[in-house]
Design a protein around this motif. Structure first.
Motif, short mmCIF file in Angstrom:
data_model
loop_
_atom_site.label_atom_id
_atom_site.label_comp_id
_atom_site.label_asym_id
_atom_site.label_seq_id
_atom_site.Cartn_x
_atom_site.Cartn_y
_atom_site.Cartn_z
N SER A 81 0.82 -1.21 0.00
CA SER A 81 0.00 0.00 0.00
C SER A 81 0.85 1.26 0.00
N LEU A 82 2.00 1.23 0.67
CA LEU A 82 2.87 2.40 0.68
C LEU A 82 3.36 2.72 -0.73
N GLY A 83 3.74 1.68 -1.47
CA GLY A 83 4.15 1.89 -2.86
C GLY A 83 3.03 2.49 -3.69
N TYR A 84 1.80 2.02 -3.46
CA TYR A 84 0.66 2.57 -4.20
C TYR A 84 0.42 4.04 -3.85
N PHE A 85 0.40 4.37 -2.55
CA PHE A 85 0.12 5.75 -2.15
C PHE A 85 1.20 6.71 -2.66
N LEU A 86 2.44 6.26 -2.71
CA LEU A 86 3.51 7.09 -3.27
C LEU A 86 3.26 7.34 -4.76
N PHE A 87 2.85 6.27 -5.47
CA PHE A 87 2.53 6.43 -6.89
C PHE A 87 1.37 7.38 -7.09
N ASP A 88 0.29 7.17 -6.35
CA ASP A 88 -0.93 7.96 -6.57
C ASP A 88 -0.72 9.42 -6.15
N LEU A 89 0.03 9.64 -5.07
CA LEU A 89 0.31 11.01 -4.66
C LEU A 89 1.12 11.73 -5.73
N GLY A 90 2.12 11.04 -6.26
CA GLY A 90 2.92 11.63 -7.33
C GLY A 90 2.08 11.94 -8.56
N TRP A 91 1.17 11.03 -8.91
CA TRP A 91 0.30 11.24 -10.07
C TRP A 91 -0.62 12.43 -9.85
N CYS A 92 -1.21 12.51 -8.66
CA CYS A 92 -2.14 13.61 -8.36
C CYS A 92 -1.42 14.96 -8.38
N VAL A 93 -0.21 15.01 -7.84
CA VAL A 93 0.55 16.26 -7.83
C VAL A 93 0.95 16.64 -9.25
N TYR A 94 1.40 15.67 -10.04
CA TYR A 94 1.87 15.96 -11.39
C TYR A 94 0.73 16.46 -12.28
N PHE A 95 -0.43 15.79 -12.20
CA PHE A 95 -1.56 16.18 -13.05
C PHE A 95 -2.49 17.18 -12.37
N GLN A 96 -2.20 17.51 -11.10
CA GLN A 96 -3.04 18.44 -10.34
C GLN A 96 -4.51 18.01 -10.40
N ALA A 97 -4.71 16.72 -10.11
CA ALA A 97 -6.03 16.12 -10.30
C ALA A 97 -6.89 16.11 -9.04
N GLU A 98 -6.29 16.36 -7.86
CA GLU A 98 -7.05 16.30 -6.62
C GLU A 98 -6.85 17.56 -5.81
N GLY A 99 -7.80 17.79 -4.89
CA GLY A 99 -7.71 18.95 -4.02
C GLY A 99 -6.84 18.69 -2.81
N ALA A 100 -6.78 19.69 -1.93
CA ALA A 100 -5.92 19.62 -0.76
C ALA A 100 -6.34 18.51 0.20
N LEU A 101 -7.64 18.22 0.28
CA LEU A 101 -8.11 17.21 1.21
C LEU A 101 -7.59 15.82 0.85
N MET A 102 -7.67 15.45 -0.43
CA MET A 102 -7.19 14.15 -0.85
C MET A 102 -5.67 14.05 -0.73
N LEU A 103 -4.98 15.14 -1.03
CA LEU A 103 -3.52 15.15 -0.88
C LEU A 103 -3.13 14.99 0.58
#
Length: 245
Positions: A81-103
């Motif tokens: 799960s840690l590997g997944y959350f690192l991937f998803d956080l990086g994706w969200c930051v790169y594409f600016q796809a989520e708001g501050a709450l999800m980040l």
């Protein structure tokens, strides 16, 4: 964290990124978000099944033994799960796809898992939080895919929304409150784990407020649509009665 756990987290991150890359190549006519949500759906199913098995069958029970030493299976699950959350956080930051709450949710999750792995304890309650967070995730992704396919405004969309609301309320809010109480009352978990648990539960309540507003709007739309159909049927019946007399 030991070198072996760092290696497992790195392998997990590479695995999720590879799945994303494969999906992007396979679904060239789809958006990048489509592929990311496929990865999210896959992790949601795997994490729910694995964390559920750990919590309910393999043990230890998180409500009774918070702060207990990590087991081998718990470490494997947390690294995945840690590997997944690192991937998803990086994706969200790169594409600016989520708001501050999800980040913030992802950041607290990453910190909580990392601390648990580094200390070698509290995986029981961290694993339980992952279970509660991920059990509704497949339904959330199914809702998005139904929208993309133009099938959301159907019985399938209503069923997905219903079970999502029920599971979120029952597990993340109801069972989550029980878990938070057990962790806060236990002297074993360190302060960081307790504070992280409170933050995660507060985030769940912010999501819950949004879900309640959504449920109210959708219920009112369904009610007004039913009233309109009912009125139309009554007018049709009345007109038919007048014509026959």
């Amino acid at each position: 964290m030991g070198a072996s756990m760092v290696l497992r987290v790195a392998c997990s991150l590479i695995g999720w990124f590879s799945l994303y890359t494969w999906s992007c190549h396979r679904n060239k006519n789809r958006t990048y978000e489509w592929s990311c949500r496929l990865v999210t759906l896959t992790h949601g199913v795997l994490a729910t099944c694995l964390s559920g098995y750990i919590g309910f069958i393999d043990g230890p029970w998180p409500m009774s033994y918070p702060g207990s030493p990590n087991t081998t299976l718990q470490v494997h699950a947390l690294c995945m799960s840690l590997g997944y959350f690192l991937f998803d956080l990086g994706w969200c930051v790169y594409f600016q796809a989520e708001g501050a709450l999800m980040l913030a949710h992802h950041t607290v999750s990453i910190l909580g898992i990392t601390v648990s792995l580094a200390l070698g304890e509290s995986a029981a309650e961290v694993n339980a939080v992952i279970f509660g967070s991920e059990i509704t995730n497949p339904l959330l992704q199914a809702r998005w895919f139904l929208r993309e396919k133009g099938l959301y405004h159907s019985l399938a969309g209503d069923v997905v929304d219903f079970f999502f609301i029920v599971l979120f309320t029952g597990v993340r809010i109801g069972v989550g409150a029980w878990l938070m109480y057990c962790v806060l009352m236990s002297p074993k978990p360190i302060l960081f784990i307790k504070v992280g648990g409170v933050i995660m539960y507060a985030v769940s309540w912010v999501f819950m407020v949004s879900i309640c507003r959504f449920a109210r709007r959708k219920s009112m739309k369904k009610y007004h649509a039913w009233r309109s159909r009912r009125s139309g049927e009554m007018n049709s019946n009345a007109n038919g009665y007048l014509k026959t007399h």
